[in-house]
Motif scaffolding. Structure first.
Motif, PDB file in Angstrom:
ATOM      1  N   GLY A 219     -61.502 -85.573 -72.213  1.00  0.00           N
ATOM      2  CA  GLY A 219     -60.879 -84.940 -71.058  1.00  0.00           C
ATOM      3  C   GLY A 219     -60.586 -85.866 -69.904  1.00  0.00           C
ATOM      4  N   MET A 220     -61.434 -86.880 -69.700  1.00  0.00           N
ATOM      5  CA  MET A 220     -61.247 -87.789 -68.575  1.00  0.00           C
ATOM      6  C   MET A 220     -60.387 -88.996 -68.935  1.00  0.00           C
ATOM      7  SD  MET A 220     -62.755 -86.126 -66.308  1.00  0.00           S
ATOM      8  CE  MET A 220     -62.634 -87.323 -64.973  1.00  0.00           C
ATOM      9  N   SER A 221     -59.981 -89.072 -70.198  1.00  0.00           N
ATOM     10  CA  SER A 221     -59.162 -90.211 -70.628  1.00  0.00           C
ATOM     11  C   SER A 221     -57.746 -90.087 -70.088  1.00  0.00           C
ATOM     12  CB  SER A 221     -59.107 -90.284 -72.155  1.00  0.00           C
ATOM     13  OG  SER A 221     -60.409 -90.428 -72.705  1.00  0.00           O
ATOM     14  N   GLN A 222     -57.094 -91.224 -69.962  1.00  0.00           N
ATOM     15  CA  GLN A 222     -55.700 -91.260 -69.541  1.00  0.00           C
ATOM     16  C   GLN A 222     -54.821 -91.420 -70.770  1.00  0.00           C
ATOM     17  OE1 GLN A 222     -54.936 -91.044 -66.054  1.00  0.00           O
ATOM     18  NE2 GLN A 222     -57.101 -90.505 -66.092  1.00  0.00           N
ATOM     19  N   LEU A 223     -53.687 -90.736 -70.761  1.00  0.00           N
ATOM     20  CA  LEU A 223     -52.735 -90.916 -71.847  1.00  0.00           C
ATOM     21  C   LEU A 223     -52.161 -92.321 -71.747  1.00  0.00           C
ATOM     22  CD1 LEU A 223     -50.979 -87.441 -71.710  1.00  0.00           C
ATOM     23  CD2 LEU A 223     -52.738 -88.215 -73.296  1.00  0.00           C
ATOM     24  N   THR A 224     -52.273 -93.092 -72.806  1.00  0.00           N
ATOM     25  CA  THR A 224     -51.964 -94.524 -72.744  1.00  0.00           C
ATOM     26  C   THR A 224     -50.525 -94.816 -72.343  1.00  0.00           C
ATOM     27  OG1 THR A 224     -51.527 -94.510 -75.126  1.00  0.00           O
ATOM     28  CG2 THR A 224     -53.737 -95.107 -74.419  1.00  0.00           C
ATOM     29  N   SER A 225     -49.607 -93.943 -72.714  1.00  0.00           N
ATOM     30  CA  SER A 225     -48.204 -94.185 -72.365  1.00  0.00           C
ATOM     31  C   SER A 225     -47.913 -93.884 -70.904  1.00  0.00           C
ATOM     32  CB  SER A 225     -47.278 -93.338 -73.256  1.00  0.00           C
ATOM     33  OG  SER A 225     -47.388 -93.762 -74.595  1.00  0.00           O
ATOM     34  N   ASN A 226     -48.793 -93.070 -70.307  1.00  0.00           N
ATOM     35  CA  ASN A 226     -48.584 -92.661 -68.922  1.00  0.00           C
ATOM     36  C   ASN A 226     -49.946 -92.614 -68.235  1.00  0.00           C
ATOM     37  OD1 ASN A 226     -45.580 -91.758 -68.937  1.00  0.00           O
ATOM     38  ND2 ASN A 226     -46.474 -90.830 -70.762  1.00  0.00           N
ATOM     39  N   ASP A 227     -50.384 -93.763 -67.739  1.00  0.00           N
ATOM     40  CA  ASP A 227     -51.741 -93.897 -67.234  1.00  0.00           C
ATOM     41  C   ASP A 227     -52.048 -93.009 -66.038  1.00  0.00           C
ATOM     42  OD1 ASP A 227     -51.886 -97.457 -67.976  1.00  0.00           O
ATOM     43  OD2 ASP A 227     -52.313 -95.710 -69.210  1.00  0.00           O
ATOM     44  N   GLU A 228     -51.004 -92.488 -65.411  1.00  0.00           N
ATOM     45  CA  GLU A 228     -51.254 -91.646 -64.243  1.00  0.00           C
ATOM     46  C   GLU A 228     -51.611 -90.207 -64.626  1.00  0.00           C
ATOM     47  OE1 GLU A 228     -46.796 -91.286 -65.003  1.00  0.00           O
ATOM     48  OE2 GLU A 228     -48.397 -92.749 -65.276  1.00  0.00           O
ATOM     49  N   VAL A 229     -51.538 -89.868 -65.914  1.00  0.00           N
ATOM     50  CA  VAL A 229     -51.786 -88.500 -66.369  1.00  0.00           C
ATOM     51  C   VAL A 229     -53.020 -88.467 -67.262  1.00  0.00           C
ATOM     52  CG1 VAL A 229     -50.824 -86.509 -67.569  1.00  0.00           C
ATOM     53  CG2 VAL A 229     -49.312 -88.038 -66.289  1.00  0.00           C
ATOM     54  N   GLY A 230     -53.995 -87.642 -66.883  1.00  0.00           N
ATOM     55  CA  GLY A 230     -55.208 -87.495 -67.678  1.00  0.00           C
ATOM     56  C   GLY A 230     -55.082 -86.372 -68.697  1.00  0.00           C
ATOM     57  N   VAL A 231     -55.946 -86.381 -69.702  1.00  0.00           N
ATOM     58  CA  VAL A 231     -55.879 -85.403 -70.789  1.00  0.00           C
ATOM     59  C   VAL A 231     -56.123 -83.983 -70.282  1.00  0.00           C
ATOM     60  CG1 VAL A 231     -57.038 -84.622 -72.893  1.00  0.00           C
ATOM     61  CG2 VAL A 231     -56.457 -87.038 -72.607  1.00  0.00           C
ATOM     62  N   ALA A 232     -57.225 -83.766 -69.557  1.00  0.00           N
ATOM     63  CA  ALA A 232     -57.528 -82.424 -69.064  1.00  0.00           C
ATOM     64  C   ALA A 232     -56.437 -81.932 -68.115  1.00  0.00           C
ATOM     65  CB  ALA A 232     -58.884 -82.410 -68.368  1.00  0.00           C
ATOM     66  N   GLN A 233     -55.945 -82.845 -67.286  1.00  0.00           N
ATOM     67  CA  GLN A 233     -54.875 -82.503 -66.355  1.00  0.00           C
ATOM     68  C   GLN A 233     -53.630 -82.049 -67.120  1.00  0.00           C
ATOM     69  OE1 GLN A 233     -53.469 -85.874 -64.157  1.00  0.00           O
ATOM     70  NE2 GLN A 233     -52.108 -84.683 -62.827  1.00  0.00           N
ATOM     71  N   MET A 234     -53.326 -82.746 -68.209  1.00  0.00           N
ATOM     72  CA  MET A 234     -52.148 -82.405 -68.995  1.00  0.00           C
ATOM     73  C   MET A 234     -52.276 -81.009 -69.611  1.00  0.00           C
ATOM     74  SD  MET A 234     -49.153 -83.376 -70.065  1.00  0.00           S
ATOM     75  CE  MET A 234     -48.945 -85.154 -70.202  1.00  0.00           C
ATOM     76  N   THR A 235     -53.472 -80.680 -70.122  1.00  0.00           N
ATOM     77  CA  THR A 235     -53.638 -79.346 -70.718  1.00  0.00           C
ATOM     78  C   THR A 235     -53.428 -78.254 -69.677  1.00  0.00           C
ATOM     79  OG1 THR A 235     -56.047 -79.262 -70.367  1.00  0.00           O
ATOM     80  CG2 THR A 235     -55.264 -80.230 -72.432  1.00  0.00           C
ATOM     81  N   SER A 236     -53.892 -78.489 -68.462  1.00  0.00           N
ATOM     82  CA  SER A 236     -53.701 -77.495 -67.406  1.00  0.00           C
ATOM     83  C   SER A 236     -52.218 -77.303 -67.096  1.00  0.00           C
ATOM     84  CB  SER A 236     -54.454 -77.912 -66.135  1.00  0.00           C
ATOM     85  OG  SER A 236     -55.850 -77.891 -66.348  1.00  0.00           O
ATOM     86  N   HIS A 237     -51.490 -78.397 -67.033  1.00  0.00           N
ATOM     87  CA  HIS A 237     -50.053 -78.310 -66.753  1.00  0.00           C
ATOM     88  C   HIS A 237     -49.315 -77.575 -67.875  1.00  0.00           C
ATOM     89  CE1 HIS A 237     -49.777 -80.503 -63.024  1.00  0.00           C
ATOM     90  NE2 HIS A 237     -50.433 -81.543 -63.521  1.00  0.00           N
ATOM     91  N   ILE A 238     -49.692 -77.845 -69.117  1.00  0.00           N
ATOM     92  CA  ILE A 238     -49.037 -77.175 -70.246  1.00  0.00           C
ATOM     93  C   ILE A 238     -49.327 -75.681 -70.213  1.00  0.00           C
ATOM     94  CG2 ILE A 238     -49.031 -76.940 -72.763  1.00  0.00           C
ATOM     95  CD1 ILE A 238     -49.558 -80.010 -72.853  1.00  0.00           C
ATOM     96  N   SER A 239     -50.585 -75.323 -69.944  1.00  0.00           N
ATOM     97  CA  SER A 239     -50.939 -73.909 -69.867  1.00  0.00           C
ATOM     98  C   SER A 239     -50.224 -73.211 -68.720  1.00  0.00           C
ATOM     99  CB  SER A 239     -52.462 -73.753 -69.723  1.00  0.00           C
ATOM    100  OG  SER A 239     -53.116 -74.083 -70.930  1.00  0.00           O
TER     101      SER A 239
END
Length: 319
Positions: A219-239
């Motif tokens: 959850g605290m990892s950053q997506l390697t292609s876009n270091d400014e976006v974290g995994v948990a943050q991304m799931t919240s945005h998708i939801s």
């Protein structure tokens, strides 16, 4: 003493024959009464038309899940695994092998064949329809992610690039079908249909739980292609995007939520999404189409379905 016993046996036999004859007549009459609502299937089972429609509609999502998981894990889809399951529908756009860790490739392969099984189960119960045109390209996933984030990324999201990206892409798909099964179940009229949907829902829920668990661990990892976006943050945005597209309030939650939205209002961790009673959310076909089309409107297709979904329900919104 033998005479009364014999008499009783004769009377019982006559009664039994009368009962069988009556039951047969009633069964025949019931068949005639339901004739306008019968849906054909490989099993020859008779189902009311409403059940047929509600069982056929999920094929749209099952085709999508099968093609995505099979292409990502194996590098090919239904046309190789069992072309008969496609019903002659067009091949998907943009499928490719994902760069995955051995563990996640193994899980994705299992998901692939589970979805193939789901297609078989549904098509053995109702006639179904050919595979719709599906867009599982990296470009389409990138568009969805940018729509969720509300910004254009310098490096476009690619679900096939690495394991974390693949898990994020997996987060996008199965959960929508899960909510559809929850929504359909109380509307089904026959035990046969309810049993099938319960079985499908059980496995789809388990898939979603596995995906969420693997993402939660990172959850605290950053997506390697876009270091400014974290995994948990991304799931919240998708939801949040799916909630907005569905237009029916909160029916989707990320891996981390406000305390009042966690189980019993006690945790911010949200490894499994659920309402205030921790029950699974439901969606209608209208909401599902609005989400998977990416348009917020079941009559405006696009997204994963460039030419729209199939089946009476999906076509009904476009007609």
């Amino acid at each position: 003493m033998a005479a009364p016993a014999t008499t009783f046996a004769v009377v019982a036999a006559v009664a039994l024959l009368a009962l069988v004859g009556t039951s047969g007549a009633r069964a025949q009459d019931m068949g005639n009464d339901w004739a306008p609502f019968i849906g054909g299937g490989m099993t020859g089972s008779a189902l009311p038309l409403s059940d047929v429609d509600l069982l056929e509609f999920p094929l749209n999502l099952e085709y999508l899940e099968a093609e995505f998981f099979c292409w990502a894990s194996l590098g090919y889809g239904l046309d190789v695994i069992d072309i008969k399951l496609t019903g002659g529908g067009p091949p998907p756009v943009g499928g490719q092998t994902a760069k995955l860790t051995p563990l996640v490739r193994d899980i994705a392969t299992q998901f692939c064949y589970q979805e193939v099984g789901h297609l078989r189960a549904i098509k053995q119960t109702v006639k179904g329809f050919p595979r719709p045109l599906l867009d599982i390209s990296a470009a389409n996933f990138a568009k969805i992610v940018e729509q969720a984030l509300g910004m254009k990324l310098d490096l476009p999201f690619n679900p096939y690039e690495n394991t974390l990206n693949f898990l994020i892409a997996s987060y996008i798909i199965p959960y929508v079908g899960l909510t559809g099964y929850v929504g359909a179940n109380p509307k089904l009229l026959t035990p046969q249909a309810r049993k099938l949907v319960a079985g499908l829902l059980g496995v789809e829920s388990a898939q979603d739980a596995v995906i969420r668990t693997l993402l939660y661990e990172n959850g605290m990892s950053q997506l390697t292609s876009n270091d400014e976006v974290g995994v948990a943050q991304m799931t919240s945005h998708i939801s949040e995007l799916r909630n907005a597209l569905g237009r029916k309030g909160i029916k989707d939650e990320g891996l981390v939520v406000a305390p009042e939205l966690g189980p019993e209002g006690k945790t911010t961790g949200n490894i499994i999404a659920g309402d205030r009673f921790s029950l699974a959310y439901d969606r209608t076909p209208e909401e599902i189409l609005a989400v998977v089309y990416g348009s917020g409107d079941p009559a405006i297709f696009g997204g994963f379905f460039p030419k729209g979904g199939d089946g009476r329900i999906a076509r009904g919104y476009i007609a």
